[in-house]
Motif scaffolding. Structure first.
Motif, PDB file in Angstrom:
ATOM      1  N   LEU A 150      89.363  18.022  21.802  1.00  0.00           N
ATOM      2  CA  LEU A 150      88.374  16.978  22.054  1.00  0.00           C
ATOM      3  C   LEU A 150      88.299  16.754  23.555  1.00  0.00           C
ATOM      4  CD1 LEU A 150      86.481  14.950  20.569  1.00  0.00           C
ATOM      5  CD2 LEU A 150      88.318  13.260  20.833  1.00  0.00           C
ATOM      6  N   SER A 151      87.108  16.918  24.111  1.00  0.00           N
ATOM      7  CA  SER A 151      86.918  16.760  25.553  1.00  0.00           C
ATOM      8  C   SER A 151      86.439  15.352  25.862  1.00  0.00           C
ATOM      9  CB  SER A 151      85.914  17.790  26.072  1.00  0.00           C
ATOM     10  OG  SER A 151      86.437  19.099  25.923  1.00  0.00           O
ATOM     11  N   LEU A 152      87.183  14.679  26.725  1.00  0.00           N
ATOM     12  CA  LEU A 152      86.885  13.293  27.097  1.00  0.00           C
ATOM     13  C   LEU A 152      85.949  13.253  28.297  1.00  0.00           C
ATOM     14  CD1 LEU A 152      90.470  11.731  26.835  1.00  0.00           C
ATOM     15  CD2 LEU A 152      88.755  12.035  25.032  1.00  0.00           C
ATOM     16  N   PRO A 153      85.288  12.110  28.521  1.00  0.00           N
ATOM     17  CA  PRO A 153      84.397  11.998  29.685  1.00  0.00           C
ATOM     18  C   PRO A 153      85.160  12.236  30.987  1.00  0.00           C
ATOM     19  CG  PRO A 153      84.061  10.157  28.167  1.00  0.00           C
ATOM     20  CD  PRO A 153      85.281  10.882  27.695  1.00  0.00           C
ATOM     21  N   ILE A 154      84.603  13.096  31.834  1.00  0.00           N
ATOM     22  CA  ILE A 154      85.180  13.307  33.167  1.00  0.00           C
ATOM     23  C   ILE A 154      84.071  13.785  34.102  1.00  0.00           C
ATOM     24  CG2 ILE A 154      85.889  15.718  32.770  1.00  0.00           C
ATOM     25  CD1 ILE A 154      88.441  15.031  34.443  1.00  0.00           C
ATOM     26  N   TRP A 155      84.083  13.258  35.298  1.00  0.00           N
ATOM     27  CA  TRP A 155      83.188  13.705  36.368  1.00  0.00           C
ATOM     28  C   TRP A 155      83.810  13.227  37.675  1.00  0.00           C
ATOM     29  CZ3 TRP A 155      81.842   9.992  32.750  1.00  0.00           C
ATOM     30  CH2 TRP A 155      81.613   8.697  33.207  1.00  0.00           C
ATOM     31  N   PRO A 156      83.364  13.765  38.810  1.00  0.00           N
ATOM     32  CA  PRO A 156      84.057  13.467  40.071  1.00  0.00           C
ATOM     33  C   PRO A 156      84.149  11.983  40.413  1.00  0.00           C
ATOM     34  CG  PRO A 156      82.677  15.381  40.357  1.00  0.00           C
ATOM     35  CD  PRO A 156      82.365  14.843  38.991  1.00  0.00           C
ATOM     36  N   LYS A 157      83.137  11.208  40.078  1.00  0.00           N
ATOM     37  CA  LYS A 157      83.127   9.797  40.482  1.00  0.00           C
ATOM     38  C   LYS A 157      83.358   8.845  39.305  1.00  0.00           C
ATOM     39  CE  LYS A 157      80.277  10.531  44.611  1.00  0.00           C
ATOM     40  NZ  LYS A 157      81.376  10.272  45.556  1.00  0.00           N
ATOM     41  N   ILE A 158      84.028   9.336  38.284  1.00  0.00           N
ATOM     42  CA  ILE A 158      84.342   8.459  37.160  1.00  0.00           C
ATOM     43  C   ILE A 158      85.233   7.312  37.654  1.00  0.00           C
ATOM     44  CG2 ILE A 158      86.374   9.814  36.423  1.00  0.00           C
ATOM     45  CD1 ILE A 158      85.565   9.151  33.508  1.00  0.00           C
TER      46      ILE A 158
END
Length: 347
Positions: A322-330
């Motif tokens: 299961l992939s959780l929310p992630i991005w550079p400016k989270i």
């Protein structure tokens, strides 16, 4: 927006100066002699395989735990994908299982750097040398990632990248790149992307219309100088998740191999004991989006289902990841909320 406007004003929309400049800048960043822009990561795989001489009758060893395009590209060039199971910790192809799968028809190995983490390349390259095989790296999810200090996509004979908008380096549409130090592969790839011609209207082989769009190249040129900063921010976000989730029972946080500089295109946990889908739905009910990459391993898809493989680690992973929310400016508070909801799911 300024870069896009510049292309619109120039009127040069196909194979213009931004494509050439981006290829040079990407090659310099990666540390390779050649970077060949194409119109998608899928085409990068197809064209790289053909440029490396892989075609009908060949077998290509790869992983079943990947996006369909990896195997699809092998089939598109007339070769046969041969699936080898994964290392359950890294989700990448298990090098120990490759040699038993090599036959007289094997011509290449196609490892995938899944989720932004390097496959273990040294043993793969040793096998390739021993059996005179090509190595094509699927680096669609790992632009900027590293293996023992070397950029991914530069270790094998060719590396293939995707610039789909969600990737670590994403365009505003489709785009792809082939990186190589092999002059012959580069020359053939440049021919194949423009209908098999070195000179316009003098076609030598059957090729493709697979040119990197000039507007996308202009956008990528703006974004490329930020990639290391963004990847490091992803790494820091992953560390925050690791800390937040370390004491949460019932989940397994991602493993980062000692040889890898993981860039966390995805932050992917494992949820054992048949709880993954329940957890995904619970998170969705709290307005937290997650994704399953990938719910069905490629060897189990209808197009390859007759192959009769039994690959237990890939099949198990497909039911647990299961992939959780992630991005550079989270934001820290966003990650804290995700962790809190995750923990509540398991109460």
């Amino acid at each position: 927006m300024a870069a896009i406007q510049g292309v619109l004003k120039s009127g040069q929309f196909i194979m213009g100066p931004n494509v050439k400049a981006f290829e040079q800048e990407a090659a310099a960043y990666l540390g390779v002699k050649h970077a060949v822009g194409v119109n998608s990561g899928t085409d990068a795989l197809v064209i790289a395989l053909r440029a490396a001489g892989i075609g009908p009758g060949a077998e290509v060893i790869t992983t079943p735990f990947t996006f369909f395009a990896t195997a699809e590209a092998i089939s598109q060039v007339g070769a046969t994908p041969v699936f080898v199971d994964i290392d359950p910790k890294t989700f990448n192809i298990n090098p120990d299982l490759i040699e038993p799968a090599i036959t007289s028809r094997t011509r290449a190995i196609l490892p995938v750097h899944l989720y932004g983490q390097a496959a273990d390349m040294d043993p793969i390259m040793e096998l390739a040398k021993k059996y005179n095989l090509k190595v094509i790296e699927d680096t669609a999810q790992a632009f900027g990632g590293e293996y023992k200090g070397r950029k991914l996509g530069t270790i094998g004979d060719a590396g293939c990248f995707s610039f789909f908008p969600s990737k670590t380096l994403g365009a505003f549409g489709d785009g792809g790149l082939i990186a190589t130090n092999d002059d012959e592969i580069a020359e053939k790839a440049r021919m194949l992307r423009v209908h098999g011609a070195k000179k316009k209207y003098y076609n030598e082989v059957i090729g493709y219309n697979s040119r990197l769009d000039e507007i996308q190249a202009a956008i990528l040129r703006v974004k490329l100088p930020h990639i290391d900063e963004w990847n490091e921010a992803r790494r820091q976000a992953a560390k925050r998740y690791n800390e937040l989730l370390k004491d949460v029972p019932g989940i397994v946080t991602p493993y980062e191999a000692p040889y890898a500089r993981h860039v966390y295109h995805q932050y992917t946990i494992r949820v054992p004991d048949g709880m993954r889908d329940k957890m995904k739905q619970f998170l969705a009910d709290q307005a937290i989006g997650t994704m399953v990459y990938y719910p069905v391993p490629v060897h189990k898809l209808p197009v390859y289902a007759g192959s009769n493989y039994r690959l237990p680690e890939s099949e198990k992973a497909a039911g647990e990841v299961l992939s959780l929310p992630i991005w550079p400016k989270i934001l820290d508070e966003t990650q804290a909320r995700v962790a809190k909801v995750l923990e509540a799911t398991l109460v």
